[in-house]
Scaffold this motif. Structure first.
Motif, PDB file in Angstrom:
ATOM      1  N   ASP A 172       0.856  -1.194   0.000  1.00 24.00           N
ATOM      2  CA  ASP A 172       0.000   0.000   0.000  1.00 24.00           C
ATOM      3  C   ASP A 172       0.891   1.242   0.000  1.00 24.00           C
ATOM      4  O   ASP A 172       1.233   1.783   1.055  1.00 24.00           O
ATOM      5  CB  ASP A 172      -0.925  -0.016   1.213  1.00 24.00           C
ATOM      6  CG  ASP A 172      -2.031   1.027   1.108  1.00 24.00           C
ATOM      7  OD1 ASP A 172      -1.862   1.980   0.325  1.00 24.00           O
ATOM      8  OD2 ASP A 172      -3.057   0.888   1.796  1.00 24.00           O
ATOM      9  N   TYR A 173       1.262   1.696  -1.186  1.00 22.63           N
ATOM     10  CA  TYR A 173       2.169   2.844  -1.290  1.00 22.63           C
ATOM     11  C   TYR A 173       1.490   4.129  -0.812  1.00 22.63           C
ATOM     12  O   TYR A 173       2.143   4.994  -0.220  1.00 22.63           O
ATOM     13  CB  TYR A 173       2.635   3.008  -2.726  1.00 22.63           C
ATOM     14  CG  TYR A 173       3.667   4.099  -2.920  1.00 22.63           C
ATOM     15  CD1 TYR A 173       4.981   3.917  -2.499  1.00 22.63           C
ATOM     16  CD2 TYR A 173       3.321   5.317  -3.503  1.00 22.63           C
ATOM     17  CE1 TYR A 173       5.929   4.912  -2.652  1.00 22.63           C
ATOM     18  CE2 TYR A 173       4.267   6.319  -3.664  1.00 22.63           C
ATOM     19  CZ  TYR A 173       5.570   6.108  -3.238  1.00 22.63           C
ATOM     20  OH  TYR A 173       6.489   7.103  -3.395  1.00 22.63           O
ATOM     21  N   ALA A 174       0.188   4.256  -1.056  1.00 19.71           N
ATOM     22  CA  ALA A 174      -0.530   5.461  -0.612  1.00 19.71           C
ATOM     23  C   ALA A 174      -0.494   5.575   0.904  1.00 19.71           C
ATOM     24  O   ALA A 174      -0.273   6.657   1.465  1.00 19.71           O
ATOM     25  CB  ALA A 174      -1.970   5.433  -1.119  1.00 19.71           C
ATOM     26  N   GLU A 175      -0.669   4.452   1.605  1.00 17.62           N
ATOM     27  CA  GLU A 175      -0.596   4.453   3.066  1.00 17.62           C
ATOM     28  C   GLU A 175       0.820   4.779   3.529  1.00 17.62           C
ATOM     29  O   GLU A 175       1.012   5.518   4.510  1.00 17.62           O
ATOM     30  CB  GLU A 175      -1.017   3.078   3.591  1.00 17.62           C
ATOM     31  CG  GLU A 175      -0.887   2.908   5.100  1.00 17.62           C
ATOM     32  CD  GLU A 175      -1.852   3.777   5.894  1.00 17.62           C
ATOM     33  OE1 GLU A 175      -1.586   4.009   7.088  1.00 17.62           O
ATOM     34  OE2 GLU A 175      -2.856   4.235   5.305  1.00 17.62           O
ATOM     35  N   HIS A 176       1.810   4.249   2.812  1.00 15.51           N
ATOM     36  CA  HIS A 176       3.211   4.524   3.140  1.00 15.51           C
ATOM     37  C   HIS A 176       3.508   6.017   3.050  1.00 15.51           C
ATOM     38  O   HIS A 176       4.085   6.597   3.970  1.00 15.51           O
ATOM     39  CB  HIS A 176       4.099   3.736   2.172  1.00 15.51           C
ATOM     40  CG  HIS A 176       5.518   4.214   2.101  1.00 15.51           C
ATOM     41  ND1 HIS A 176       6.475   3.844   3.025  1.00 15.51           N
ATOM     42  CD2 HIS A 176       6.148   5.026   1.209  1.00 15.51           C
ATOM     43  CE1 HIS A 176       7.627   4.395   2.708  1.00 15.51           C
ATOM     44  NE2 HIS A 176       7.462   5.130   1.614  1.00 15.51           N
ATOM     45  N   ARG A 177       3.105   6.662   1.960  1.00 17.17           N
ATOM     46  CA  ARG A 177       3.378   8.093   1.797  1.00 17.17           C
ATOM     47  C   ARG A 177       2.574   8.912   2.805  1.00 17.17           C
ATOM     48  O   ARG A 177       3.068   9.897   3.352  1.00 17.17           O
ATOM     49  CB  ARG A 177       3.019   8.540   0.378  1.00 17.17           C
ATOM     50  CG  ARG A 177       3.881   7.904  -0.702  1.00 17.17           C
ATOM     51  CD  ARG A 177       5.352   8.120  -0.443  1.00 17.17           C
ATOM     52  NE  ARG A 177       5.691   9.531  -0.318  1.00 17.17           N
ATOM     53  CZ  ARG A 177       6.859   9.972   0.141  1.00 17.17           C
ATOM     54  NH1 ARG A 177       7.780   9.115   0.553  1.00 17.17           N
ATOM     55  NH2 ARG A 177       7.092  11.269   0.202  1.00 17.17           N
ATOM     56  N   GLY A 178       1.333   8.502   3.070  1.00 19.61           N
ATOM     57  CA  GLY A 178       0.522   9.228   4.038  1.00 19.61           C
ATOM     58  C   GLY A 178       1.097   9.177   5.437  1.00 19.61           C
ATOM     59  O   GLY A 178       1.074  10.157   6.182  1.00 19.61           O
ATOM     60  N   SER A 179       1.665   8.012   5.789  1.00 19.22           N
ATOM     61  CA  SER A 179       2.270   7.864   7.111  1.00 19.22           C
ATOM     62  C   SER A 179       3.468   8.794   7.267  1.00 19.22           C
ATOM     63  O   SER A 179       3.647   9.446   8.301  1.00 19.22           O
ATOM     64  CB  SER A 179       2.696   6.409   7.328  1.00 19.22           C
ATOM     65  OG  SER A 179       3.337   6.250   8.560  1.00 19.22           O
ATOM     66  N   TYR A 180       4.309   8.875   6.226  1.00 21.82           N
ATOM     67  CA  TYR A 180       5.463   9.776   6.280  1.00 21.82           C
ATOM     68  C   TYR A 180       5.016  11.239   6.361  1.00 21.82           C
ATOM     69  O   TYR A 180       5.595  12.045   7.065  1.00 21.82           O
ATOM     70  CB  TYR A 180       6.357   9.572   5.063  1.00 21.82           C
ATOM     71  CG  TYR A 180       7.372   8.474   5.258  1.00 21.82           C
ATOM     72  CD1 TYR A 180       8.226   8.482   6.349  1.00 21.82           C
ATOM     73  CD2 TYR A 180       7.463   7.433   4.346  1.00 21.82           C
ATOM     74  CE1 TYR A 180       9.149   7.481   6.539  1.00 21.82           C
ATOM     75  CE2 TYR A 180       8.393   6.410   4.528  1.00 21.82           C
ATOM     76  CZ  TYR A 180       9.234   6.438   5.631  1.00 21.82           C
ATOM     77  OH  TYR A 180      10.141   5.441   5.812  1.00 21.82           O
ATOM     78  N   ALA A 181       3.961  11.577   5.608  1.00 23.03           N
ATOM     79  CA  ALA A 181       3.484  12.964   5.628  1.00 23.03           C
ATOM     80  C   ALA A 181       2.985  13.362   7.001  1.00 23.03           C
ATOM     81  O   ALA A 181       3.223  14.480   7.480  1.00 23.03           O
ATOM     82  CB  ALA A 181       2.375  13.127   4.576  1.00 23.03           C
TER      83      ALA A 181
END
Length: 360
Positions: free
Chosen positions: A347-356
């Motif tokens: 889940d790349y979207a979840e990965h980027r959202g977590s970093y943000a």
């Protein structure tokens, strides 16, 4: 080209090629049937691709097949079986699915070092070319049985296959000691991969009248893969080839997930935590072993404490399809479903959202 005589006497060098590619192929095939029950086939392909240098441009790929229709033998007494056929084959296929111009070393103009008014611009290597690339070759072996029941009202096949992929076309990391930026890589024929599994198919004629016909087709395939080896330098480190969030290494699966393991939230600080690995052990042997410590999930920690998930990959371990076809006079309708499973989705979207959310 070189551009000389710019106002500050700089020497600049640029290189680049745009993406045309060409494929030429020659194909020949011969089939022979003896007594209508012994079947033989042979084929030969010669393929040339512009993505390879002239000395490596051509690849030769052969295929052989044989079949025996047992149900046509005099000794066969199959009141229910209308067809029983034993078959086997060996065949080669080539893969040239890589970008073009990989044999060319590419440069870029660097103006980011020093004070422009005092230090002239220069050039550095952007990507190292490889003139030794050759076709990736898959050697496929297959043995199976075809059958028909009730005058072929029900028919299908069961087969076992092995695919031996050699000279795999992969991007191999380049050591930082070369002077290139971190994360640089070079395309190479690096490795051997084995795929194997079972194939099942069945077709049934459910209704067959003068004006209406309904048939059903179902197929199911399993697949397991193992990386036999990459190249000696990569295998010696045990660290394999890391690409994004996956790792490919000798003895493992192709593209196994390589991720930090979440360990919950530190209740006192409200910080997300991950499991720490023995980094020195990984650099020495390529193994990812937990130390038992929990550490904050900062970006450097997440990068340096990833764990190899040997049983998890984005590649399915089974797949198939289910089709119903209806024919009514001059009209036909097909309804089909496809499926796959055994794979894991990142889940790349979840990965980027977590970093943000963490501001990293």
């Amino acid at each position: 080209y070189q551009q000389l005589g710019s106002p500050d006497n700089r020497i600049e060098m640029f290189s680049g090629m745009e993406g045309e590619r060409y494929l030429r192929a020659y194909f020949g095939r011969a089939d022979y049937k003896f007594k209508d029950k012994y079947l033989f086939g042979v084929s030969l392909r010669r393929d040339a691709s512009s993505v390879f240098t002239p000395q490596n441009r051509w690849g030769t790929f052969t295929a052989l097949s044989a079949g025996w229709i047992i149900s046509d033998e005099a000794f066969f007494d199959g009141s229910e079986l209308s067809l029983l056929k034993l078959r086997g084959s060996y065949g080669q296929t080539g893969n040239q699915n890589i970008p073009g111009n990989l044999d060319v070393t590419r440069y870029r103009a660097d103006r980011r070092y020093g004070v422009p008014e005092l230090i002239g611009g220069g050039s550095s290597i952007l990507a190292i070319g490889n003139q030794d690339l050759v076709w990736e070759t898959t050697n496929s072996y297959d043995i199976g049985i075809d059958y028909g029941i009730m005058s072929d009202r029900i028919s299908g096949s069961i087969a076992y296959y092995v695919q031996d992929v050699k000279d795999m076309l992969l991007q191999v990391p380049i050591p930082l000691s070369t002077g290139l930026d971190g994360g640089s890589s070079i395309w190479a024929n690096a490795g051997q991969l084995i795929n194997k599994g079972w194939e099942f198919s069945i077709t049934s004629v459910n209704i067959n009248t003068n004006n209406f016909k309904w048939t059903t087709d179902f197929n199911y395939t399993t697949n397991n893969n193992e990386v036999v080896g990459l190249n000696p330098d990569v295998d010696a480190t045990g660290q394999g080839i890391i690409a994004g969030q996956t790792i490919t290494k000798k003895g493992g699966r192709l593209g196994a997930y390589f991720l930090a393991e979440y360990a919950g939230i530190d209740q006192e600080r409200g910080v997300e935590m991950i499991y720490e690995i023995d980094r020195a052990k990984f650099l020495e042997t390529g193994e990812t072993i937990k130390t038992g410590n929990l550490i904050p999930a900062t970006q450097p920690n997440v990068r340096d404490n990833r764990i190899i998930n040997e049983d998890k990959s984005g590649l399915p371990t089974y797949f198939g399809g289910f089709t119903n076809t209806f024919n009514f006079k001059n009209f036909d309708l097909s309804i089909f479903l496809t499926f796959m499973g055994g794979n894991h989705i990142y889940d790349y979207a979840e990965h980027r959202g977590s970093y943000a959310q963490r501001g990293q």
